[in-house]
Design a protein around this motif. Structure first.
Motif, mmCIF file in Angstrom:
data_model
loop_
_atom_site.group_PDB
_atom_site.id
_atom_site.type_symbol
_atom_site.label_atom_id
_atom_site.label_comp_id
_atom_site.label_asym_id
_atom_site.label_seq_id
_atom_site.Cartn_x
_atom_site.Cartn_y
_atom_site.Cartn_z
ATOM 1 N N GLY A 342 0.794 -1.217 0.000
ATOM 2 C CA GLY A 342 0.000 0.000 0.000
ATOM 3 C C GLY A 342 0.831 1.275 0.000
ATOM 4 N N LEU A 343 0.332 2.270 -0.710
ATOM 5 C CA LEU A 343 0.996 3.573 -0.790
ATOM 6 C C LEU A 343 -0.068 4.663 -0.848
ATOM 7 N N SER A 344 0.027 5.629 0.048
ATOM 8 C CA SER A 344 -0.926 6.738 0.090
ATOM 9 C C SER A 344 -0.368 7.925 -0.685
ATOM 10 N N LEU A 345 -1.128 8.374 -1.677
ATOM 11 C CA LEU A 345 -0.733 9.531 -2.477
ATOM 12 C C LEU A 345 -1.229 10.817 -1.814
ATOM 13 N N PRO A 346 -0.662 11.964 -2.160
ATOM 14 C CA PRO A 346 -1.154 13.224 -1.599
ATOM 15 C C PRO A 346 -2.668 13.350 -1.780
ATOM 16 N N MET A 347 -3.350 13.746 -0.707
ATOM 17 C CA MET A 347 -4.804 13.846 -0.758
ATOM 18 C C MET A 347 -5.274 14.984 0.122
ATOM 19 N N TYR A 348 -5.738 16.055 -0.512
ATOM 20 C CA TYR A 348 -6.391 17.164 0.172
ATOM 21 C C TYR A 348 -7.127 17.974 -0.884
ATOM 22 N N PRO A 349 -8.203 18.655 -0.504
ATOM 23 C CA PRO A 349 -9.063 19.293 -1.503
ATOM 24 C C PRO A 349 -8.410 20.430 -2.263
ATOM 25 N N GLU A 350 -7.320 20.976 -1.716
ATOM 26 C CA GLU A 350 -6.660 22.113 -2.384
ATOM 27 C C GLU A 350 -5.727 21.693 -3.512
ATOM 28 N N LEU A 351 -5.536 20.389 -3.728
ATOM 29 C CA LEU A 351 -4.671 19.944 -4.822
ATOM 30 C C LEU A 351 -5.211 20.449 -6.163
ATOM 31 N N THR A 352 -4.335 21.022 -6.963
ATOM 32 C CA THR A 352 -4.734 21.579 -8.251
ATOM 33 C C THR A 352 -4.579 20.530 -9.357
ATOM 34 N N ASP A 353 -5.209 20.777 -10.486
ATOM 35 C CA ASP A 353 -5.049 19.876 -11.629
ATOM 36 C C ASP A 353 -3.599 19.818 -12.077
ATOM 37 N N GLU A 354 -2.892 20.937 -11.969
ATOM 38 C CA GLU A 354 -1.473 20.952 -12.336
ATOM 39 C C GLU A 354 -0.681 20.003 -11.434
ATOM 40 N N GLN A 355 -0.946 20.057 -10.141
ATOM 41 C CA GLN A 355 -0.252 19.173 -9.209
ATOM 42 C C GLN A 355 -0.622 17.709 -9.452
ATOM 43 N N LEU A 356 -1.914 17.452 -9.676
ATOM 44 C CA LEU A 356 -2.358 16.085 -9.920
ATOM 45 C C LEU A 356 -1.765 15.522 -11.207
ATOM 46 N N THR A 357 -1.661 16.361 -12.218
ATOM 47 C CA THR A 357 -1.037 15.936 -13.473
ATOM 48 C C THR A 357 0.430 15.608 -13.256
ATOM 49 N N TYR A 358 1.115 16.445 -12.478
ATOM 50 C CA TYR A 358 2.536 16.215 -12.188
ATOM 51 C C TYR A 358 2.733 14.889 -11.444
ATOM 52 N N ILE A 359 1.902 14.640 -10.440
ATOM 53 C CA ILE A 359 1.992 13.393 -9.678
ATOM 54 C C ILE A 359 1.731 12.199 -10.590
ATOM 55 N N SER A 360 0.651 12.261 -11.334
ATOM 56 C CA SER A 360 0.252 11.137 -12.178
ATOM 57 C C SER A 360 1.250 10.874 -13.290
ATOM 58 N N ASN A 361 1.753 11.919 -13.907
ATOM 59 C CA ASN A 361 2.742 11.743 -14.978
ATOM 60 C C ASN A 361 4.011 11.082 -14.455
ATOM 61 N N ASN A 362 4.414 11.461 -13.249
ATOM 62 C CA ASN A 362 5.615 10.851 -12.685
ATOM 63 C C ASN A 362 5.392 9.382 -12.332
ATOM 64 N N ILE A 363 4.203 9.058 -11.853
ATOM 65 C CA ILE A 363 3.908 7.650 -11.569
ATOM 66 C C ILE A 363 3.903 6.842 -12.861
ATOM 67 N N ARG A 364 3.293 7.379 -13.897
ATOM 68 C CA ARG A 364 3.269 6.686 -15.191
ATOM 69 C C ARG A 364 4.689 6.513 -15.734
ATOM 70 N N HIS A 365 5.497 7.551 -15.610
ATOM 71 C CA HIS A 365 6.875 7.482 -16.099
ATOM 72 C C HIS A 365 7.644 6.400 -15.362
ATOM 73 N N PHE A 366 7.435 6.293 -14.054
ATOM 74 C CA PHE A 366 8.130 5.276 -13.265
ATOM 75 C C PHE A 366 7.811 3.877 -13.777
ATOM 76 N N PHE A 367 6.536 3.590 -14.029
ATOM 77 C CA PHE A 367 6.153 2.251 -14.423
ATOM 78 C C PHE A 367 6.478 1.949 -15.888
ATOM 79 N N MET A 368 6.759 2.984 -16.651
ATOM 80 C CA MET A 368 7.095 2.764 -18.062
ATOM 81 C C MET A 368 8.591 2.712 -18.289
ATOM 82 N N LYS A 369 9.373 2.887 -17.225
ATOM 83 C CA LYS A 369 10.845 2.844 -17.378
ATOM 84 C C LYS A 369 11.296 1.438 -17.754
#
Length: 369
Positions: A342-369
């Motif tokens: 299990g891994l908990s990702l950042p979670m709070y209502p103030e997260l912006t789409d820019e931040q969420l995109t950055y988090i998600s893109n980095n996770i995708r990049h990690f698994f595609m290495k």
């Protein structure tokens, strides 16, 4: 970009013009313990959760203890608790002198598995604690049927589930009583330690009030054994302000969860959380599973400035303080799998789409290495 796991500063800035005067009012009136601010919050919180009584406490842990104490749980009794939860759930039992009996969790909801509960019941079982983990309610119908069949108490640990719903009814009123935590990082967080107990039972509410205040209803007349579990006035004031925003913040959390699910779908090595169809998840935590490379993913995200959390890396049946209960590794495979993967990702209502995109893109990049 640096993204914290939780951003309480952003939340405070958004409400400081409301919360600062509320705190000042407590100071001006020197109502430091209990008082009007706490009473007003209790009434508002009870209304939001559709229960008759809410009693503010000094912490969620104290609420866990107070509920079981008020129900008469004591030495020689057993209390059934999920292995996958924060240890404060178990302290409610141990502080009463009872023995926690741990059971495994459901692999879909991550909550206590009702089929495992029935197997764990003995002649000494006094209560079942349903923890609404990560913000998703447990299967209350199944648990209530088991509790009724065996004549034992069902209580709720709602520390992570403010405003969560099971079959269109908010948590906090399903069992004999429920406890809530308002630790600062919770969906509804105080500016320090605070908690609450809710119930629809008038007699239980009366007993809880006495336990909370040294066994009294009137000063210096101690009718029963008690403790000091009272809420501070400042915390009541803060929570009263923040409660007015909780529905909006909850929708914000659900938006963040939805965006995560959209942007992280299709990754074979990543298991996303599931919201059960008859429940309304409030996403205190957004917990994914990365079975093959969890620790490597944590390191990679940290290098990219993305903070994460592990909830909970050691399940309760494997904690050193419970070694005398003699649980073997492997007896609770789902909880153990969550601890390892299990891994908990950042979670709070103030997260912006820019931040969420950055988090998600980095996770995708990690698994595609």
């Amino acid at each position: 970009m640096n993204i914290p796991f939780l951003d309480l500063k952003a939340q405070y800035k958004s409400i400081k013009d409301e919360v600062n005067p509320a705190i000042q009012d407590v100071l001006d009136n020197t109502a430091y313990v209990m008082g009007k601010a706490v009473a007003d919050f209790e009434a508002a919180f009870a209304f939001e959760h559709g229960v008759k009584h809410c009693l503010g406490t000094s912490s969620g842990t104290d609420g866990n203890h107070m509920v079981l104490w008020g129900l008469g749980v004591g030495s020689g009794d057993e209390v059934i608790i999920p292995a996958n939860t924060f240890i404060a759930t178990a302290w409610g039992a141990t502080l009463c002198g009872a023995t926690p009996v741990f059971v495994d969790c459901d692999p879909i909801s991550y909550n206590i598995d009702p089929s495992k509960v029935e197997e764990a019941i003995t002649s000494r079982t006094k209560a079942i604690v349903a923890v609404h983990l990560y913000g998703q309610p447990a299967d209350m119908d199944a648990l209530q049927a088991i509790a009724t069949k065996h004549g034992i108490h069902l209580i709720e640990d709602c520390a992570q589930a403010h405003l969560a719903e099971y079959k269109n009814k908010r948590v906090g009123g399903f069992g004999r009583a429920a406890s809530f935590s308002f630790y600062p990082g919770k969906n509804l967080g105080a500016y320090g330690e605070a908690g609450a107990v809710t119930t629809t039972d008038d007699d239980l509410a009366k007993k809880f009030r006495m336990i909370r205040d040294h066994g009294t209803l009137t000063k210096y007349n101690h009718e029963i054994y008690g403790h000091n579990y009272r809420m501070e006035g400042i915390q009541g004031a803060v929570l009263g302000v923040k409660l007015k925003h909780l529905n909006t913040w909850t929708e914000g959390r659900r938006r963040v969860a939805s965006r995560y699910c959209e942007m992280l779908s299709g990754l074979d090595e990543l298991m996303l959380p599931t919201e059960v169809s008859d429940r309304r998840h409030v996403y205190h935590l957004f917990v994914v599973q990365a079975p093959l490379r969890r620790d490597d993913l944590v390191k990679y995200l940290n290098e990219k400035g993305i903070a994460t959390g592990l909830h909970y890396p050691v399940p309760l049946h494997m904690q050193p303080c419970f070694s005398h209960l003699n649980y073997d590794r492997g007896v609770m495979p789902v909880a153990e799998q969550l601890a390892e993967n299990g891994l908990s990702l950042p979670m709070y209502p103030e997260l912006t789409d820019e931040q969420l995109t950055y988090i998600s893109n980095n996770i995708r990049h990690f698994f595609m290495k």
